[in-house]
Design a protein around this motif. Structure first.
Motif, PDB file in Angstrom:
ATOM      1  N   UNK A  26     -73.842 -60.374  14.253  1.00  0.00           N
ATOM      2  CA  UNK A  26     -72.849 -60.870  13.300  1.00  0.00           C
ATOM      3  C   UNK A  26     -73.496 -61.611  12.139  1.00  0.00           C
ATOM      4  N   UNK A  27     -74.592 -62.306  12.407  1.00  0.00           N
ATOM      5  CA  UNK A  27     -75.251 -63.060  11.347  1.00  0.00           C
ATOM      6  C   UNK A  27     -75.878 -62.155  10.292  1.00  0.00           C
ATOM      7  N   UNK A  28     -76.032 -60.881  10.595  1.00  0.00           N
ATOM      8  CA  UNK A  28     -76.508 -59.921   9.600  1.00  0.00           C
ATOM      9  C   UNK A  28     -75.360 -59.359   8.761  1.00  0.00           C
ATOM     10  N   UNK A  29     -74.125 -59.712   9.108  1.00  0.00           N
ATOM     11  CA  UNK A  29     -72.946 -59.152   8.440  1.00  0.00           C
ATOM     12  C   UNK A  29     -72.177 -60.201   7.663  1.00  0.00           C
ATOM     13  N   UNK A  30     -72.005 -61.387   8.255  1.00  0.00           N
ATOM     14  CA  UNK A  30     -71.150 -62.413   7.661  1.00  0.00           C
ATOM     15  C   UNK A  30     -71.904 -63.269   6.657  1.00  0.00           C
ATOM     16  N   UNK A  31     -71.130 -64.064   5.914  1.00  0.00           N
ATOM     17  CA  UNK A  31     -71.721 -64.999   4.955  1.00  0.00           C
ATOM     18  C   UNK A  31     -71.514 -66.452   5.377  1.00  0.00           C
ATOM     19  N   UNK A  32     -70.618 -66.687   6.350  1.00  0.00           N
ATOM     20  CA  UNK A  32     -70.392 -68.028   6.888  1.00  0.00           C
ATOM     21  C   UNK A  32     -70.216 -67.967   8.400  1.00  0.00           C
ATOM     22  N   UNK A  41     -66.250 -74.433  23.739  1.00  0.00           N
ATOM     23  CA  UNK A  41     -67.318 -73.467  24.033  1.00  0.00           C
ATOM     24  C   UNK A  41     -68.614 -74.009  23.458  1.00  0.00           C
ATOM     25  N   UNK A  42     -69.727 -73.382  23.846  1.00  0.00           N
ATOM     26  CA  UNK A  42     -71.030 -73.782  23.331  1.00  0.00           C
ATOM     27  C   UNK A  42     -71.606 -74.980  24.063  1.00  0.00           C
ATOM     28  N   UNK A  43     -72.878 -75.206  23.851  1.00  0.00           N
ATOM     29  CA  UNK A  43     -73.554 -76.400  24.369  1.00  0.00           C
ATOM     30  C   UNK A  43     -74.653 -76.772  23.379  1.00  0.00           C
ATOM     31  N   UNK A  44     -75.391 -77.827  23.681  1.00  0.00           N
ATOM     32  CA  UNK A  44     -76.388 -78.322  22.735  1.00  0.00           C
ATOM     33  C   UNK A  44     -77.468 -77.295  22.420  1.00  0.00           C
ATOM     34  N   UNK A  45     -77.896 -76.519  23.411  1.00  0.00           N
ATOM     35  CA  UNK A  45     -78.927 -75.509  23.157  1.00  0.00           C
ATOM     36  C   UNK A  45     -78.372 -74.343  22.339  1.00  0.00           C
ATOM     37  N   UNK A  46     -77.160 -73.928  22.669  1.00  0.00           N
ATOM     38  CA  UNK A  46     -76.537 -72.828  21.929  1.00  0.00           C
ATOM     39  C   UNK A  46     -76.273 -73.240  20.490  1.00  0.00           C
ATOM     40  N   UNK A  47     -75.774 -74.455  20.293  1.00  0.00           N
ATOM     41  CA  UNK A  47     -75.553 -74.952  18.927  1.00  0.00           C
ATOM     42  C   UNK A  47     -76.848 -74.940  18.130  1.00  0.00           C
ATOM     43  N   UNK A  48     -77.916 -75.449  18.731  1.00  0.00           N
ATOM     44  CA  UNK A  48     -79.197 -75.532  18.024  1.00  0.00           C
ATOM     45  C   UNK A  48     -79.701 -74.148  17.637  1.00  0.00           C
ATOM     46  N   UNK A  49     -79.668 -73.215  18.585  1.00  0.00           N
ATOM     47  CA  UNK A  49     -80.180 -71.864  18.318  1.00  0.00           C
ATOM     48  C   UNK A  49     -79.327 -71.138  17.278  1.00  0.00           C
ATOM     49  N   UNK A  50     -78.009 -71.281  17.371  1.00  0.00           N
ATOM     50  CA  UNK A  50     -77.106 -70.597  16.437  1.00  0.00           C
ATOM     51  C   UNK A  50     -77.287 -71.134  15.024  1.00  0.00           C
ATOM     52  N   UNK A  51     -77.366 -72.436  14.900  1.00  0.00           N
ATOM     53  CA  UNK A  51     -77.516 -73.030  13.567  1.00  0.00           C
ATOM     54  C   UNK A  51     -78.879 -72.720  12.964  1.00  0.00           C
ATOM     55  N   UNK A  52     -79.904 -72.677  13.784  1.00  0.00           N
ATOM     56  CA  UNK A  52     -81.231 -72.315  13.275  1.00  0.00           C
ATOM     57  C   UNK A  52     -81.231 -70.887  12.748  1.00  0.00           C
ATOM     58  N   UNK A  53     -80.612 -69.969  13.499  1.00  0.00           N
ATOM     59  CA  UNK A  53     -80.548 -68.566  13.070  1.00  0.00           C
ATOM     60  C   UNK A  53     -79.731 -68.435  11.788  1.00  0.00           C
ATOM     61  N   UNK A  54     -78.619 -69.167  11.704  1.00  0.00           N
ATOM     62  CA  UNK A  54     -77.787 -69.108  10.501  1.00  0.00           C
ATOM     63  C   UNK A  54     -78.550 -69.634   9.292  1.00  0.00           C
ATOM     64  N   UNK A  55     -79.242 -70.751   9.464  1.00  0.00           N
ATOM     65  CA  UNK A  55     -80.004 -71.333   8.355  1.00  0.00           C
ATOM     66  C   UNK A  55     -81.098 -70.385   7.881  1.00  0.00           C
ATOM     67  N   UNK A  56     -81.769 -69.727   8.815  1.00  0.00           N
ATOM     68  CA  UNK A  56     -82.841 -68.801   8.461  1.00  0.00           C
ATOM     69  C   UNK A  56     -82.320 -67.593   7.689  1.00  0.00           C
ATOM     70  N   UNK A  57     -81.080 -67.182   7.961  1.00  0.00           N
ATOM     71  CA  UNK A  57     -80.500 -66.009   7.301  1.00  0.00           C
ATOM     72  C   UNK A  57     -79.682 -66.361   6.060  1.00  0.00           C
ATOM     73  N   UNK A  58     -79.620 -67.649   5.733  1.00  0.00           N
ATOM     74  CA  UNK A  58     -78.876 -68.068   4.553  1.00  0.00           C
ATOM     75  C   UNK A  58     -77.373 -67.988   4.726  1.00  0.00           C
ATOM     76  N   UNK A  59     -76.916 -68.041   5.963  1.00  0.00           N
ATOM     77  CA  UNK A  59     -75.484 -68.006   6.260  1.00  0.00           C
ATOM     78  C   UNK A  59     -74.952 -69.438   6.272  1.00  0.00           C
ATOM     79  N   UNK A  60     -73.818 -69.668   5.612  1.00  0.00           N
ATOM     80  CA  UNK A  60     -73.228 -70.998   5.557  1.00  0.00           C
ATOM     81  C   UNK A  60     -72.816 -71.493   6.935  1.00  0.00           C
ATOM     82  N   UNK A  61     -73.120 -72.741   7.233  1.00  0.00           N
ATOM     83  CA  UNK A  61     -72.838 -73.309   8.550  1.00  0.00           C
ATOM     84  C   UNK A  61     -71.567 -74.149   8.505  1.00  0.00           C
TER      85      UNK A  61
END
Length: 257
Positions: A26-32, A41-61
């Motif tokens: 999805x991060x290759x498709x969306x802009x936010x 849903x989610x936990x501290x590890x999932x939040x960290x990994x998801x936000x890192x991937x979004x930041x690396x792809x230039x997707x708005x968090x």
């Protein structure tokens, strides 16, 4: 004038060893990205990994707070005193801000989740309380609202930055609220149908309800739920249909309504 629209998806909804959705695709498709904050849903590890991937792809968090309802995925209605509800929102946004900062990004928008969002779409005072709590922490936060509902009226009354949202994979009632998931046809699973209806709604600048009613609205962003089996195919088809109809895809700027 070229139309511009953002594509957003709810993600970061895995929990421990339990996996939900294909966030990487999805991060290759969306802009936010609306990232779960650990309550529905989610936990501290999932939040960290998801936000890192979004930041690396230039997707708005974005922070995606919900009710404390892991068992029901945030879809069970709950009642809180106003002050407690505001603390519930603040707590989750604070966590999101910390994780985003550690990941090299920043939280730029807020989107309420599930039953919390549905209740706020019906109750302007509730929506306003949630948004005021969020803006206490981050005055420049963009508030993503369910277009045409009490959420939009609440955000408008606050004069804050706003992104008006419609849903690619959900059917609409005549008051611009979403059809209850318990009802047949509430969730759209066919990617082609989702693509056609989004291109039509964006082109006409209106929500088209189950009955065929048109509700004129500003459309800044389209939600693509990440937790359905056909989520990635729907996201891809909606993106294709919009681009083919001449729409430019880009993050929303959050103009007031």
């Amino acid at each position: 004038m070229t139309q511009t629209v953002d594509l957003n998806a709810d993600m970061g909804e895995s929990y421990g060893a339990w996996k939900m959705g294909d966030d990487a695709a999805l991060l290759d498709i969306v802009t936010s990205a609306n990232v779960a904050c650990g309550f529905h849903a989610g936990d501290w590890d999932v939040m960290a990994a998801t936000m890192k991937a979004a930041a690396q792809k230039g997707v708005g968090i974005g922070a995606h707070p919900g009710f404390p309802d892991l068992h029901g995925f945030g879809r069970q209605r709950m009642n809180f005193a106003t002050g407690s509800l505001q603390n519930l929102v603040r707590y989750q946004i604070g966590a999101a801000q910390a994780m985003a900062r550690a990941a090299g990004g920043a939280v730029r928008h807020l989107k309420l989740h599930g039953a919390l969002a549905n209740m706020a779409s019906e109750d302007e005072a509730m929506a306003k309380a949630c948004y005021e709590a969020a803006l206490d922490l981050a005055p420049d936060l963009i508030i993503m609202v369910l277009a045409g509902t009490a959420q939009q009226r609440a955000a408008s009354s606050l004069g804050c930055k706003v992104a008006c949202e419609i849903f690619a994979d959900r059917a609409y009632n005549d008051d611009a609220t979403l059809v209850d998931r318990a009802l047949s046809g509430a969730v759209i699973h066919d990617p082609d149908e989702a693509g056609r209806r989004m291109a039509k709604m964006v082109g006409e600048g209106a929500i088209i309800t189950n009955s065929g009613k048109r509700i004129e609205t500003r459309i800044d962003t389209i939600c693509l739920h990440g937790d359905t089996p056909s989520a990635v195919r729907i996201a891809s088809e909606v993106r294709r249909a919009l681009v083919d109809s001449g729409v430019t895809l880009a993050q929303f700027d959050g103009l007031p309504v």
